[in-house]
Write an enzyme that holds these catalytic residues in place. Structure first.
Site, PDB file in Angstrom:
ATOM      1  N   TYR A  72       0.838  -1.261   0.083  1.00 21.25           N
ATOM      2  CA  TYR A  72      -0.006   0.011   0.171  1.00 21.25           C
ATOM      3  C   TYR A  72       0.822   1.138   0.031  1.00 21.25           C
ATOM      4  CZ  TYR A  72       0.933   1.121   5.070  1.00 21.25           C
ATOM      5  OH  TYR A  72       1.657   1.625   6.236  1.00 21.25           O
TER       6      TYR A  72
ATOM      7  N   ARG B 264       8.037   3.535  -5.005  1.00 19.11           N
ATOM      8  CA  ARG B 264       8.253   2.794  -3.901  1.00 19.11           C
ATOM      9  C   ARG B 264       7.131   1.472  -3.909  1.00 19.11           C
ATOM     10  NH1 ARG B 264       7.633   5.051   1.993  1.00 19.11           N
ATOM     11  NH2 ARG B 264       5.614   5.365   1.505  1.00 19.11           N
TER      12      ARG B 264
ATOM     13  N   ARG C 202      -7.596 -21.338   0.384  1.00 20.84           N
ATOM     14  CA  ARG C 202      -6.795 -20.762   1.345  1.00 20.84           C
ATOM     15  C   ARG C 202      -5.378 -21.563   1.284  1.00 20.84           C
ATOM     16  NH1 ARG C 202      -4.428 -20.938   6.257  1.00 20.84           N
ATOM     17  NH2 ARG C 202      -3.578 -18.981   7.011  1.00 20.84           N
TER      18      ARG C 202
ATOM     19  N   HIS D  69      -1.100 -21.156   1.249  1.00 16.72           N
ATOM     20  CA  HIS D  69       0.121 -20.254   1.621  1.00 16.72           C
ATOM     21  C   HIS D  69       0.653 -19.714  -0.182  1.00 16.72           C
ATOM     22  CE1 HIS D  69      -0.306 -21.044   5.643  1.00 16.72           C
ATOM     23  NE2 HIS D  69       0.634 -20.147   5.874  1.00 16.72           N
TER      24      HIS D  69
ATOM     25  N   LYS E  78       6.709  -2.005   2.110  1.00 19.97           N
ATOM     26  CA  LYS E  78       5.447  -1.254   2.818  1.00 19.97           C
ATOM     27  C   LYS E  78       4.295  -2.377   2.680  1.00 19.97           C
ATOM     28  CE  LYS E  78       3.416   3.201   3.064  1.00 19.97           C
ATOM     29  NZ  LYS E  78       3.518   3.500   4.548  1.00 19.97           N
TER      30      LYS E  78
ATOM     31  N   GLU F  31      13.105   2.844  13.456  1.00 14.68           N
ATOM     32  CA  GLU F  31      12.273   3.749  12.964  1.00 14.68           C
ATOM     33  C   GLU F  31      10.978   3.673  14.050  1.00 14.68           C
ATOM     34  OE1 GLU F  31      10.228   2.972   9.238  1.00 14.68           O
ATOM     35  OE2 GLU F  31      10.090   0.728   9.898  1.00 14.68           O
TER      36      GLU F  31
ATOM     37  N   LEU G 231      11.523   1.420   6.608  1.00 11.91           N
ATOM     38  CA  LEU G 231      10.696   1.773   5.553  1.00 11.91           C
ATOM     39  C   LEU G 231      11.543   2.933   5.009  1.00 11.91           C
ATOM     40  CD1 LEU G 231       8.149   0.855   4.000  1.00 11.91           C
ATOM     41  CD2 LEU G 231       7.172   3.192   4.731  1.00 11.91           C
TER      42      LEU G 231
HETATM   43  N1  PLP Z   1       7.678   4.033   8.661  1.00 18.64           N
HETATM   44  C1  PLP Z   1       6.773   3.355   8.673  1.00 18.64           C
HETATM   45  C2  PLP Z   1       6.590   1.888   9.407  1.00 18.64           C
HETATM   46  C3  PLP Z   1       5.549   3.727   8.103  1.00 18.64           C
HETATM   47  O1  PLP Z   1       4.352   3.258   8.084  1.00 18.64           O
HETATM   48  C4  PLP Z   1       5.632   5.115   7.479  1.00 18.64           C
HETATM   49  C5  PLP Z   1       4.556   5.721   6.795  1.00 18.64           C
HETATM   50  O2  PLP Z   1       3.433   5.541   7.129  1.00 18.64           O
HETATM   51  C6  PLP Z   1       6.800   5.758   7.299  1.00 18.64           C
HETATM   52  C7  PLP Z   1       7.988   5.175   8.013  1.00 18.64           C
HETATM   53  C8  PLP Z   1       6.822   7.053   6.996  1.00 18.64           C
HETATM   54  O3  PLP Z   1       7.013   6.859   5.543  1.00 18.64           O
HETATM   55  P1  PLP Z   1       6.380   8.063   4.478  1.00 18.64           P
HETATM   56  O4  PLP Z   1       7.347   9.269   4.776  1.00 18.64           O
HETATM   57  O5  PLP Z   1       6.700   7.735   3.085  1.00 18.64           O
HETATM   58  O6  PLP Z   1       5.136   8.455   4.694  1.00 18.64           O
END
Ligand code: PLP
Length: 284
Positions: free
Chosen positions: A31, A50, A99, A101, A148, A181, A205
């Site tokens: 997403y 991305r 269902r 995997h 993501k 993060e 991310l």
């Molecule tokens: N890290 C995580 C785990 C996130 O879910 C997000 C965004 O929702 C971010 C960082 C920040 O990413 P972005 O700047 O692309 O929104």
């Protein structure tokens, strides 16, 4: 509200997907969320790049161009109320008949998009800014946090720890005590005027706000930027701590686990960084 599902626009309540959809059963999807302020998309190209990287990483084949995605974003912006919207894009591997995997063959990905209202863009003004208090935790998510994925249970549980403790985010450290993060944000410290954030890896991310902020700061040149490991000790001794995400932009953190960051007030470096970000964010 009007949503997009598999090539069609419809009211939200008419959008139906199968309970056999692998997005539902396995969190098997990718997403994105792109902010749209008065019709202006922030970081659209990098967001779509991305998403394509994520789809490739998990083996979902989808032939949709940036232009097609942009047409969906602008249509949803036009059809939905609100000056400021977040545009959510979601691609799952699709609905199988059983269902299992293993990846099904001959299944079409499910493509969904909707728009939701977001607050006006943050401004670089200490008296008007949202500031954040955060919890901390060992990062207990999987080892592919650079993807993501729609499978967000790990992030949700970390975020909820923050909420349960009266905070708005939870900042994560790997088992060796180094910053990864936030559960929904990238994280930074400022020490002696230098902005420092964890280097890109599969532990975090690659945030689009992170990418834009670092690029903007480097091009401006006044504030030094370092991408390197940040220990818990360094984090606790920071002058300023920031979070970034598409909706928060550069968010100043004023308390960590109930203790003030620096003097407990929004920092001066933040003002410069958020100002530069506000000025530059539509150039990506
Ligand atoms: N890290 C995580 C785990 C996130 O879910 C997000 C965004 O929702 C971010 C960082 C920040 O990413 P972005 O700047 O692309 O929104």
């Amino acid at each position: 509200s009007t949503v997009y599902l598999n090539g069609e626009y419809m009211p939200m309540h008419e959008a139906k997907i199968s309970p056999m959809d692998r997005g539902f059963l396995f969190g098997d999807g990718i997403y994105e969320v792109v902010p749209c302020y008065s019709g202006g998309l922030v970081g659209f190209g990098p967001h779509m790049d991305r998403m394509n990287d994520g789809l490739k990483a998990i083996g979902i084949e989808l032939a949709m161009s940036h232009e097609e995605w942009k047409a969906i974003a602008l249509k949803l912006d036009g059809e939905n109320d609100g000056e400021n919207l977040g545009i959510y894009f979601h691609v799952s591997r699709g609905a199988d008949t059983k269902r299992a995997h293993s990846f099904p063959s001959g299944v079409k990905p499910t493509v969904f998009a909707f728009a939701f209202e977001i607050p006006p863009a943050p401004v670089a003004d200490k008296s008007k800014a949202n500031s954040y208090s955060v919890s901390t935790s060992t990062d207990l998510r999987w080892k592919r946090c650079n993807i993501k994925s729609t499978a967000l249970l790990g992030n949700v549980l970390h975020y909820q720890k923050g909420v349960d403790e009266g905070n708005q985010e939870c900042i994560l450290f790997d088992v060796d005590g180094f910053l990864t993060e936030g559960s929904s944000t990238n994280a930074y410290i400022v020490k002696d005027g230098v902005v420092i954030t964890a280097p890109l890896s599969n532990a975090l991310l690659p945030g689009i706000t992170r990418f834009m902020l670092l690029d903007i700061l480097r091009k401006d040149g006044r504030i030094k930027v370092e991408e390197r490991a940040v220990s818990r000790e360094e984090f606790d001794a920071a002058d300023e701590v920031w979070l970034t995400s598409s909706s928060k932009e550069v968010g100043p953190v004023v308390a960590i686990d109930g203790k003030p960051v620096g003097n407990g007030e929004i920092g001066d470096v933040w003002v410069v960084a958020q100002q530069l970000f506000s000025e530059g964010k539509f150039n990506y």
